[in-house]
Design an enzyme around this catalytic site. Structure first.
Site, PDB file in Angstrom:
ATOM      1  CD  GLU A  60      -2.897   0.434  -0.163  1.00 28.97           C
ATOM      2  OE1 GLU A  60      -2.917   1.315  -1.029  1.00 28.97           O
ATOM      3  OE2 GLU A  60      -3.419  -0.676  -0.311  1.00 28.97           O
ATOM      4  N   GLY A  81       5.927  -6.905   6.866  1.00 27.87           N
ATOM      5  CA  GLY A  81       7.376  -6.769   6.816  1.00 27.87           C
ATOM      6  C   GLY A  81       7.849  -5.396   7.262  1.00 27.87           C
ATOM      7  N   GLY A 118       8.209  -2.484   5.709  1.00 25.13           N
ATOM      8  CA  GLY A 118       7.355  -1.348   5.332  1.00 25.13           C
ATOM      9  C   GLY A 118       6.145  -1.280   6.244  1.00 25.13           C
ATOM     10  CG  ASP A 168      12.594 -10.848   2.005  1.00 25.80           C
ATOM     11  OD1 ASP A 168      12.511 -11.859   1.295  1.00 25.80           O
ATOM     12  OD2 ASP A 168      12.109  -9.740   1.684  1.00 25.80           O
ATOM     13  CG  HIS A 211      13.565  -6.407  -0.943  1.00 26.22           C
ATOM     14  ND1 HIS A 211      13.314  -5.361  -0.094  1.00 26.22           N
ATOM     15  CD2 HIS A 211      13.339  -5.938  -2.179  1.00 26.22           C
ATOM     16  CE1 HIS A 211      12.947  -4.297  -0.793  1.00 26.22           C
ATOM     17  NE2 HIS A 211      12.946  -4.629  -2.062  1.00 26.22           N
ATOM     18  NE  ARG A 255      21.535 -25.342 -20.156  1.00 24.43           N
ATOM     19  CZ  ARG A 255      22.489 -25.342 -21.082  1.00 24.43           C
ATOM     20  NH1 ARG A 255      23.493 -24.483 -21.001  1.00 24.43           N
ATOM     21  NH2 ARG A 255      22.446 -26.201 -22.080  1.00 24.43           N
TER      22      ARG A 255
HETATM   23  O1  F6P Z   1       9.558  -9.576   0.757  1.00 30.04           O
HETATM   24  C1  F6P Z   1       9.301 -10.796   0.192  1.00 30.04           C
HETATM   25  C2  F6P Z   1       9.665 -10.796  -1.259  1.00 30.04           C
HETATM   26  O2  F6P Z   1       9.284 -12.052  -1.798  1.00 30.04           O
HETATM   27  C3  F6P Z   1      11.112 -10.478  -1.572  1.00 30.04           C
HETATM   28  O3  F6P Z   1      11.962 -11.575  -1.353  1.00 30.04           O
HETATM   29  C4  F6P Z   1      10.997 -10.046  -3.003  1.00 30.04           C
HETATM   30  O4  F6P Z   1      12.057  -9.190  -3.364  1.00 30.04           O
HETATM   31  C5  F6P Z   1       9.696  -9.300  -3.014  1.00 30.04           C
HETATM   32  O5  F6P Z   1       8.935  -9.803  -1.942  1.00 30.04           O
HETATM   33  C6  F6P Z   1       8.881  -9.449  -4.259  1.00 30.04           C
HETATM   34  O6  F6P Z   1       7.821  -8.573  -4.144  1.00 30.04           O
HETATM   35  P1  F6P Z   1       6.480  -8.588  -4.986  1.00 30.04           P
HETATM   36  O7  F6P Z   1       5.556  -9.578  -4.331  1.00 30.04           O
HETATM   37  O8  F6P Z   1       5.953  -7.202  -4.846  1.00 30.04           O
HETATM   38  O9  F6P Z   1       6.826  -8.955  -6.381  1.00 30.04           O
END
Ligand code: F6P
Length: 338
Positions: free
Chosen positions: A73, A108, A110, A133, A177, A255
């Site tokens: 949000e 989280g 935020g 994370d 993240h 790969r």
């Molecule tokens: O915070 C959890 C997470 O899965 C991170 O590991 C990742 O960078 C991010 O969310 C992805 O966010 P979104 O769901 O907005 O694509």
């Protein structure tokens, strides 16, 4: 007392166990009324609610995702930050019109920051840390992390056999993240040869030398675990960048696998279910005791709580002193800088 619960930010396995932990404790132990606010903070503004009862909270312990829905949000945060008093009034009015005595915000970094801002507006709030994370400051661990590490470790285990059959270098890019926790824990548990973390950065020569050295030692394949947050000099995702560079610079067939949202989906591990249950129960206890403006936390072996003011705006990150980094280094695993 009337308690609202919302979930905000990316989902994580264990949210439903946590909602159940807050709700059932609030209802059965403290005789409170509980409502769920749907789709994050926007649900608060739109009064998008659902009554939560002991029976509606049954059967969700092992479910992935969040029964309340979630959202990232931005509009809401802007409204709290807005210089216009009317925006902040709208938020406070929504809280009061719902008749809430406390709002539990599961989310989280935020979300914890937004929860602290709500507390500064004078609302009764309790934060519950949630993210795969594991990067929330003020708690040793977040629910969702253990499940994500299990999934990522299983993926690395599976890469070993195909890498070995084909004598390939296999890259796996993992989520996290800006933090390298998932990659560190899954990389170490899965026996990766090179682990690349955002917190440590990398020197490409070190990476290439390590792969060549392994091949020269007769080790026919290598596994590289790379965190999505590692900064690379091109626009490529890190997994693709390292795959291309390694293939070009070593000549070995390379790969990549980008594991992505698989790490966030599905049923929570028993550890995450129990962590969510304990944190949820503690959140209900804080409300009963009137101790608002705090985030529940796991510190050592204790379920505890910390002031949201100490958590807001900070991250918990891997350091060179993190035990698994130190031990990995002692065993000859490369972290891209050594
Ligand atoms: O915070 C959890 C997470 O899965 C991170 O590991 C990742 O960078 C991010 O969310 C992805 O966010 P979104 O769901 O907005 O694509």
């Amino acid at each position: 007392m009337k308690v609202g619960i919302l979930t905000s930010g990316g989902d994580a396995p264990g949210i439903n166990a946590t909602i159940r932990g807050v709700g059932k404790t609030a209802i059965n132990n403290y005789g409170m009324q509980v409502i769920g606010i749907q789709n994050g903070f926007s649900g608060l503004l739109h009064k998008d609610i659902v009554e939560l009862t002991d029976s509606s909270l049954s059967g969700i312990l092992n479910m992935g995702g969040t029964i309340l829905g979630t959202a990232r949000e931005k509009v809401f945060r802007k409204m709290i930050n807005s210089p216009d008093e009317k925006d902040r009034e709208q938020i406070k009015n929504a809280y009061h019109e719902l008749g809430l005595d406390c709002l539990v915000c599961i989310g989280g970094n935020g979300t914890q920051r937004t929860t602290w801002m709500l507390s500064e507006l004078g609302l009764n709030v309790v934060g519950v840390p949630k993210t795969i994370d594991n990067d929330i400051y003020g708690t040793d661990v977040t629910f969702g992390f253990d499940t994500a590490v299990n999934i990522a470790t299983d993926a690395i285990d599976r890469l070993h056999s195909t890498a070995s059959s084909h004598r390939r270098v296999m890259l796996i890019e993992l989520m996290g993240h800006h933090a390298g926790w998932i990659t560190l824990y899954a990389g170490m548990a899965g026996g990766a040869d090179i682990i690349l973390l955002p917190e440590l950065g990398f020197n490409m020569k070190v990476v290439i030398d390590k792969i060549k050295e392994r091949m020269e030692m007769g080790k026919a394949y290598s596994i590289v675990a790379v965190a999505e947050g590692v900064e690379v000099p091109t626009n490529e995702k890190p997994g693709f960048y390292f795959t291309r560079e390694i293939q070009e610079q070593t000549g070995f067939e390379t790969r990549e696998t980008v594991l992505g949202y698989i790490q966030r989906g599905g049923s929570p591990s028993p550890y995450d279910r129990n962590l969510g249950t304990l944190l949820g129960g503690h959140a209900a206890q804080l409300i009963h005791e009137g101790r608002f403006g705090r985030m529940v936390a796991k510190l050592g072996n204790q379920i505890s709580d910390v002031p949201l003011s100490e958590v807001a705006g900070k991250l918990s990150l891997v350091t060179p002193e993190t035990d698994l980094v130190v031990q990995g280094k002692r065993m000859g695993i490369s972290f891209g800088i050594w």
